[in-house]
Write a protein that holds these residues in place. Structure first.
Motif, PDB file in Angstrom:
ATOM      1  N   ARG A  60     115.392  90.950 -72.610  1.00 58.70           N
ATOM      2  CA  ARG A  60     114.536  90.667 -71.445  1.00 58.70           C
ATOM      3  C   ARG A  60     114.204  91.947 -70.658  1.00 58.70           C
ATOM      4  N   LEU A  61     114.357  93.090 -71.327  1.00 61.63           N
ATOM      5  CA  LEU A  61     114.069  94.397 -70.728  1.00 61.63           C
ATOM      6  C   LEU A  61     114.859  94.615 -69.442  1.00 61.63           C
ATOM      7  N   ARG A  62     116.156  94.306 -69.541  1.00 63.12           N
ATOM      8  CA  ARG A  62     117.031  94.611 -68.418  1.00 63.12           C
ATOM      9  C   ARG A  62     117.947  95.751 -68.836  1.00 63.12           C
ATOM     10  N   PRO A  63     118.031  96.847 -68.038  1.00 60.72           N
ATOM     11  CA  PRO A  63     118.814  98.020 -68.443  1.00 60.72           C
ATOM     12  C   PRO A  63     120.311  97.774 -68.314  1.00 60.72           C
ATOM     13  N   ALA A  64     121.069  98.349 -69.261  1.00 63.58           N
ATOM     14  CA  ALA A  64     122.530  98.309 -69.219  1.00 63.58           C
ATOM     15  C   ALA A  64     123.029  99.750 -69.185  1.00 63.58           C
ATOM     16  N   PHE A  65     123.895 100.078 -68.244  1.00 62.90           N
ATOM     17  CA  PHE A  65     124.308 101.461 -68.024  1.00 62.90           C
ATOM     18  C   PHE A  65     125.713 101.751 -68.542  1.00 62.90           C
ATOM     19  N   LYS A  66     126.364 100.763 -69.154  1.00 59.91           N
ATOM     20  CA  LYS A  66     127.719 100.947 -69.651  1.00 59.91           C
ATOM     21  C   LYS A  66     127.740 102.067 -70.687  1.00 59.91           C
ATOM     22  N   GLY A  67     128.556 103.069 -70.453  1.00 54.31           N
ATOM     23  CA  GLY A  67     128.673 104.189 -71.390  1.00 54.31           C
ATOM     24  C   GLY A  67     127.538 105.203 -71.299  1.00 54.31           C
ATOM     25  N   SER A  68     126.599 105.033 -70.358  1.00 50.88           N
ATOM     26  CA  SER A  68     125.474 105.964 -70.242  1.00 50.88           C
ATOM     27  C   SER A  68     125.849 107.178 -69.391  1.00 50.88           C
ATOM     28  N   ASP A  69     124.942 108.165 -69.365  1.00 55.79           N
ATOM     29  CA  ASP A  69     125.181 109.374 -68.582  1.00 55.79           C
ATOM     30  C   ASP A  69     125.208 109.095 -67.083  1.00 55.79           C
ATOM     31  N   ILE A  70     124.588 107.983 -66.665  1.00 56.81           N
ATOM     32  CA  ILE A  70     124.515 107.711 -65.224  1.00 56.81           C
ATOM     33  C   ILE A  70     125.342 106.475 -64.854  1.00 56.81           C
ATOM     34  N   GLU A  71     126.247 106.090 -65.713  1.00 56.58           N
ATOM     35  CA  GLU A  71     127.102 104.947 -65.399  1.00 56.58           C
ATOM     36  C   GLU A  71     127.875 105.223 -64.112  1.00 56.58           C
ATOM     37  N   GLY A  72     127.797 104.301 -63.173  1.00 56.09           N
ATOM     38  CA  GLY A  72     128.500 104.435 -61.904  1.00 56.09           C
ATOM     39  C   GLY A  72     127.775 105.281 -60.869  1.00 56.09           C
ATOM     40  N   VAL A  73     126.667 105.940 -61.275  1.00 59.27           N
ATOM     41  CA  VAL A  73     125.870 106.709 -60.305  1.00 59.27           C
ATOM     42  C   VAL A  73     124.890 105.738 -59.674  1.00 59.27           C
ATOM     43  N   GLU A  74     125.324 105.144 -58.575  1.00 60.03           N
ATOM     44  CA  GLU A  74     124.619 103.992 -58.032  1.00 60.03           C
ATOM     45  C   GLU A  74     123.168 104.301 -57.671  1.00 60.03           C
ATOM     46  N   GLY A  75     122.905 105.440 -57.080  1.00 57.88           N
ATOM     47  CA  GLY A  75     121.545 105.782 -56.698  1.00 57.88           C
ATOM     48  C   GLY A  75     120.622 105.857 -57.905  1.00 57.88           C
ATOM     49  N   ALA A  76     121.058 106.520 -58.971  1.00 58.30           N
ATOM     50  CA  ALA A  76     120.245 106.644 -60.183  1.00 58.30           C
ATOM     51  C   ALA A  76     120.044 105.283 -60.838  1.00 58.30           C
ATOM     52  N   GLU A  77     121.097 104.482 -60.877  1.00 56.92           N
ATOM     53  CA  GLU A  77     120.975 103.148 -61.489  1.00 56.92           C
ATOM     54  C   GLU A  77     119.959 102.299 -60.730  1.00 56.92           C
ATOM     55  N   ARG A  78     120.023 102.338 -59.400  1.00 56.88           N
ATOM     56  CA  ARG A  78     119.111 101.507 -58.603  1.00 56.88           C
ATOM     57  C   ARG A  78     117.648 101.898 -58.852  1.00 56.88           C
ATOM     58  N   VAL A  79     117.353 103.191 -58.881  1.00 56.53           N
ATOM     59  CA  VAL A  79     115.960 103.630 -59.061  1.00 56.53           C
ATOM     60  C   VAL A  79     115.451 103.227 -60.443  1.00 56.53           C
ATOM     61  N   VAL A  80     116.266 103.402 -61.473  1.00 53.45           N
ATOM     62  CA  VAL A  80     115.833 103.026 -62.825  1.00 53.45           C
ATOM     63  C   VAL A  80     115.564 101.522 -62.903  1.00 53.45           C
TER      64      VAL A  80
END
Length: 601
Positions: free
Chosen positions: A364-384
């Motif tokens: 459904r084109l929803r991003p998953a950040f587990k194991g990514s370079d920005i995992e836990g970087v809340e600001g970057a996750e929110r913008v993406v």
């Protein structure tokens, strides 16, 4: 390269053609004067005639005597400097400053004319005597040290008084009668007209020396003349000026400033500066002089603020251009509604970049950040997440939708940097997506491309300056000129951000001129002058790094030895005594620089 006729380096305004009267030859251009002044000029009184005749007899004698004293004092000071520093260049510079400072300059037209006539036949002997002074002093120094050298250096000067050779240096015309009024007479303006006689009171004239050609000058002076004419800022041209009588002559005003401790290369930059820059340098000098004795005023006003205001003029022009382009771009973009565009390239590259960072998408084109370079970087996750949601929720987009997505990315990056701490890879990936969308629209819609180019150029220039200045600097705040003035001080430092700041300023100036900005001043020249004021008079900021380092160094030496070192105290006292003897002080330094700036205006 031959020197131009008359050695004129600045074009003069057209003047009214003077009719031959009162002893002024036909063809000369004269400054317009009020009717009363012209009548007085045509009918000079007895006192004026006596003044000119007295000047022609007395002032050459004063000039000769002061030059002799100056040469002796200069020789002594130069030999002392040579003994102390072992630096011949520094010794020669000090010799010239001392001798120049003590020289008397004729004030009346009669005195100046008499001096000029006496100058002509003595140029060659003067050069020979100057070389003899140098050789005699060096020989004496080798034979018996600085004392013997100082005495020996005066022998050729005394001999030159007997044989007349000193006149070549003593009676150089320090005022160009073709560039200003002398002795109450109108200024001669036509540098190219044949000079048959020099006008004096009551029409009495004498034949002046012929103007030198390039062949009459030494190779060194030919090079100096070329450099001055080309606006060189090299230190070697600072003590000289172009002169219609001698070709290259000493510049007594510049020498005074050099004698007061100003750097020769800065003096050259001042002399080569544009009228607008010199006006701003005058403002800087006034601010610095007032703040020099008023600490409260200095807290709110710095010389660098003037340069900051110059940069803000560029910022405001580019910002206005950007705002106008943005409005026109929105209007053009509305015409793109319903027009299809191929967006697969930009969107595909964006999703590929996210995968490289370890960000995956579900069905459904929803991003998953587990194991990514920005995992836990809340600001970057929110913008993406916001960008992906915007793309997912938009039905088949048209060209107008891509334009709005581009603007949405701008807002997210700007907002994300300040509120979410956005940076690093995520910011770069989002900016690349924006550029790709922009290129797609530009390539398919010509009018959009034209307006969008102006918008992109201006916004990029402002962003570059903001990045170089730092996010804490408000480019549009009430005290932006002061903040930017402080930032500009990096131009004179070794900080790593210096190169970025230079690039940002260059881009801002280029874009500003591209879109109608007219900037005739030089930011770097202004900052150089502001820095020189700090160097000569000390840092304005009472707790600046430079000031604290200076105080800390002195204090560390005292703590290490338990007292001030005798050698250091003696050297400091000797330096103060020498400066006092030479008339070097802050008040005189302010006066000398003001005189130099006024001369150039």
């Amino acid at each position: 390269m031959p020197l131009p006729e008359g050695f004129e380096i600045e074009s003069q305004p057209q003047r009214q053609q003077a009719q031959p009267s009162g002893g002024i030859p036909a063809g000369f251009e004269v400054e317009q004067m009020p009717a009363q002044a012209r009548q007085q000029e045509e009918e000079p009184g007895l006192m004026d005639v006596q003044k000119q005749l007295t000047g022609s007899m007395v002032e050459p004698i004063l000039t000769l005597g002061s030059a002799a004293v100056g040469e002796v004092a200069g020789g002594l000071a130069g030999l002392y400097e040579l003994a102390a520093t072992r630096d011949p260049d520094a010794a020669e510079a000090l010799r010239q400053r001392v001798s120049g400072a003590l020289a008397y300059e004729p004030k009346t037209a009669g005195g100046q004319i008499a001096s000029q006539v006496l100058t002509a036949p003595s140029a060659a002997p003067a050069a020979a005597m100057e070389k003899a002074t140098e050789l005699s002093g060096e020989a004496g120094y080798r034979a018996g040290g600085p004392e013997v050298g100082a005495v020996a250096s005066t022998f050729p000067t005394i001999a030159s008084m007997v044989y007349g050779g000193v006149q070549g240096r003593a009676m150089r015309p320090r005022t160009d009668p073709g560039r200003q009024e002398v002795g109450g007479l109108p200024a001669i303006r036509d540098a190219d007209a044949p000079i048959d006689a020099t006008p004096t009171a009551q029409g009495v004239g004498v034949t002046p020396p012929a103007r030198p050609s390039a062949a009459d000058l030494s190779p060194q002076k030919q090079e100096i003349a070329r450099n001055i004419e080309q606006g060189s800022t090299d230190a070697s041209v600072a003590p000289y000026r172009l002169d219609r009588w001698q070709g290259v002559a000493g510049d007594p005003v510049a020498k005074k400033a050099i004698n007061q401790g100003f750097d020769e290369s800065v003096i050259s930059a001042v002399k080569a500066a544009t009228p607008e820059d010199r006006q701003k340098m005058m403002r800087m000098l006034a601010i610095r002089q007032r703040g020099h004795k008023n600490a409260r005023y200095a807290m709110d006003n710095r010389a660098s603020d003037v340069a900051g205001d110059s940069l803000m003029r560029r910022v405001r022009h580019v910002k206005r251009t950007n705002e106008g382009a943005g409005k026109r771009l929105d209007s053009v973009a509305k015409t793109l509604k319903g027009q299809q565009v191929n967006y697969n390239g930009p969107i595909g590259d964006f999703l590929s970049s996210l995968r490289d960072m370890g960000v995956t998408m579900d069905d459904r084109l929803r991003p998953a950040f587990k194991g990514s370079d920005i995992e836990g970087v809340e600001g970057a996750e929110r913008v993406v997440k916001r960008i992906i949601a915007r793309m997912r929720d938009t039905k088949t987009p048209d060209a107008y939708d891509l334009h709005r997505l581009k603007r949405y990315i701008d807002e997210q990056v700007t907002y994300g940097k300040s509120a979410d701490g956005l940076g690093g890879k995520t910011e770069r990936v989002l900016k690349k997506l924006r550029r790709d969308l922009d290129s797609t629209l530009d390539s398919q819609f010509e009018e959009y491309n034209r307006v969008n180019t102006q918008y992109s150029d201006t916004v990029n220039a402002i962003d570059a300056l903001q990045d170089a200045a730092g996010t804490k600097v408000n480019l549009y705040g009430e005290n932006a000129d002061k903040a930017i003035g402080t930032v500009l001080r990096r131009l004179m430092s070794n900080t790593q951000s210096r190169v970025n700041l230079i690039d940002a300023i260059d881009e801002l100036e280029t874009v500003g001129r591209k879109y109608g900005g007219r900037f005739t001043d030089d930011l770097k020249a202004q900052m150089l002058f502001a820095d020189e004021l700090d160097k000569r008079f000390g840092p304005t900021a009472r707790t600046s790094l430079a000031g604290e380092v200076e105080k800390g160094t002195k204090r560390a030496a005292e703590l290490a030895t338990g007292q001030r070192t005798v050698t250091g105290a003696a050297a400091e006292a000797a330096a103060e005594a020498l400066a006092k003897a030479r008339g070097v002080n802050d008040d005189a330094a302010f006066r000398s620089m003001r005189e130099l700036l006024k001369q150039q205006l």
